[in-house]
Design a protein around this motif. Structure first.
Motif, PDB file in Angstrom:
ATOM      1  N   ILE A  56       2.490  33.431  -0.639  1.00 34.71           N
ATOM      2  CA  ILE A  56       1.892  33.533  -1.971  1.00 34.71           C
ATOM      3  C   ILE A  56       2.988  33.220  -3.004  1.00 34.71           C
ATOM      4  O   ILE A  56       3.374  34.056  -3.800  1.00 34.71           O
ATOM      5  N   PRO A  57       3.532  31.988  -2.967  1.00 35.03           N
ATOM      6  CA  PRO A  57       4.639  31.670  -3.870  1.00 35.03           C
ATOM      7  C   PRO A  57       4.234  31.652  -5.348  1.00 35.03           C
ATOM      8  O   PRO A  57       3.080  31.392  -5.687  1.00 35.03           O
ATOM      9  N   SER A  86      -9.832  29.208  -6.733  1.00 34.47           N
ATOM     10  CA  SER A  86     -10.061  29.080  -5.295  1.00 34.47           C
ATOM     11  C   SER A  86      -8.844  29.516  -4.471  1.00 34.47           C
ATOM     12  O   SER A  86      -8.964  30.310  -3.551  1.00 34.47           O
ATOM     13  N   SER A  87      -7.668  29.015  -4.813  1.00 32.24           N
ATOM     14  CA  SER A  87      -6.465  29.326  -4.037  1.00 32.24           C
ATOM     15  C   SER A  87      -5.322  29.862  -4.895  1.00 32.24           C
ATOM     16  O   SER A  87      -4.202  29.989  -4.408  1.00 32.24           O
ATOM     17  N   VAL A 111       0.060  31.128  -5.781  1.00 28.99           N
ATOM     18  CA  VAL A 111      -0.821  30.264  -4.993  1.00 28.99           C
ATOM     19  C   VAL A 111      -0.831  30.735  -3.545  1.00 28.99           C
ATOM     20  O   VAL A 111       0.222  30.970  -2.951  1.00 28.99           O
ATOM     21  N   ASN A 112      -2.024  30.878  -2.998  1.00 33.10           N
ATOM     22  CA  ASN A 112      -2.191  31.223  -1.593  1.00 33.10           C
ATOM     23  C   ASN A 112      -1.941  29.960  -0.765  1.00 33.10           C
ATOM     24  O   ASN A 112      -2.574  28.931  -0.997  1.00 33.10           O
ATOM     25  N   VAL A 113      -0.981  30.032   0.153  1.00 38.44           N
ATOM     26  CA  VAL A 113      -0.646  28.858   0.957  1.00 38.44           C
ATOM     27  C   VAL A 113      -0.696  29.171   2.448  1.00 38.44           C
ATOM     28  O   VAL A 113      -0.489  30.307   2.863  1.00 38.44           O
ATOM     29  N   LYS A 114      -0.958  28.149   3.213  1.00 41.45           N
ATOM     30  CA  LYS A 114      -0.896  28.185   4.668  1.00 41.45           C
ATOM     31  C   LYS A 114       0.416  27.538   5.069  1.00 41.45           C
ATOM     32  O   LYS A 114       0.739  26.439   4.599  1.00 41.45           O
ATOM     33  N   ILE A 115       1.189  28.231   5.910  1.00 45.00           N
ATOM     34  CA  ILE A 115       2.449  27.687   6.405  1.00 45.00           C
ATOM     35  C   ILE A 115       2.161  27.027   7.759  1.00 45.00           C
ATOM     36  O   ILE A 115       1.607  27.670   8.654  1.00 45.00           O
TER      37      ILE A 115
END
Length: 140
Positions: A56-57, A86-87, A111-115
């Motif tokens: 969540i950077p 949304s994200s 921002v919600n991110v997928k690693i």
């Protein structure tokens, strides 16, 4: 009406500079601690688990320093949601001293991110519905 997420923090020697006031990068650490506590305590999504596959950077940060904070003072740190996308989340924040003076305030975009499995890249990922409901409870 929604309420902000609130935590208190005592100003310690580790926070101050030679002038005896909080050194500004320590405020950013305190803000990050507040975000991390919010995710763990209120949203039930602790960083220790989230960062195995997601993150969540902070992608944008606006901050205004209003008053100095000194060793021994206790700050009340408040965080609320201004906008849920949304994200991403746009949060407002405010740190207030025991005299009800605003020490700093601002806005942070997370921002919600997928690693990716190889940990070489990240990509924005929409929040699931359960998380949107939890986050929405902090919209003010």
């Amino acid at each position: 009406m929604s309420q902000p997420f609130i935590k208190k923090e005592k100003i310690r020697f580790k926070h101050i500079d030679y002038a005896g006031i909080v050194f500004y990068p320590r405020f950013l650490e305190m803000l990050n601690d507040l975000v991390e506590d919010w995710f763990e305590e209120a949203l039930k999504r602790p960083f220790s688990k989230m960062h195995e596959t997601n993150g969540i950077p902070t992608v944008d940060l606006k901050i205004q320093f209003k008053n100095a904070a000194r060793i021994g003072e206790t700050l009340t740190k408040k965080l609320w949601v201004k906008e849920l996308k949304s994200s991403s989340i746009v949060c407002g924040f405010q740190f207030v001293n025991q005299n009800e003076q605003t020490v700093l305030e601002g806005e942070v975009t997370l921002v919600n991110v997928k690693i990716q499995e190889d940990r070489q890249s990240i990509k924005a990922e929409a929040f699931n519905e359960e998380m949107k409901v939890k986050i929405s409870s902090f919209i003010i």
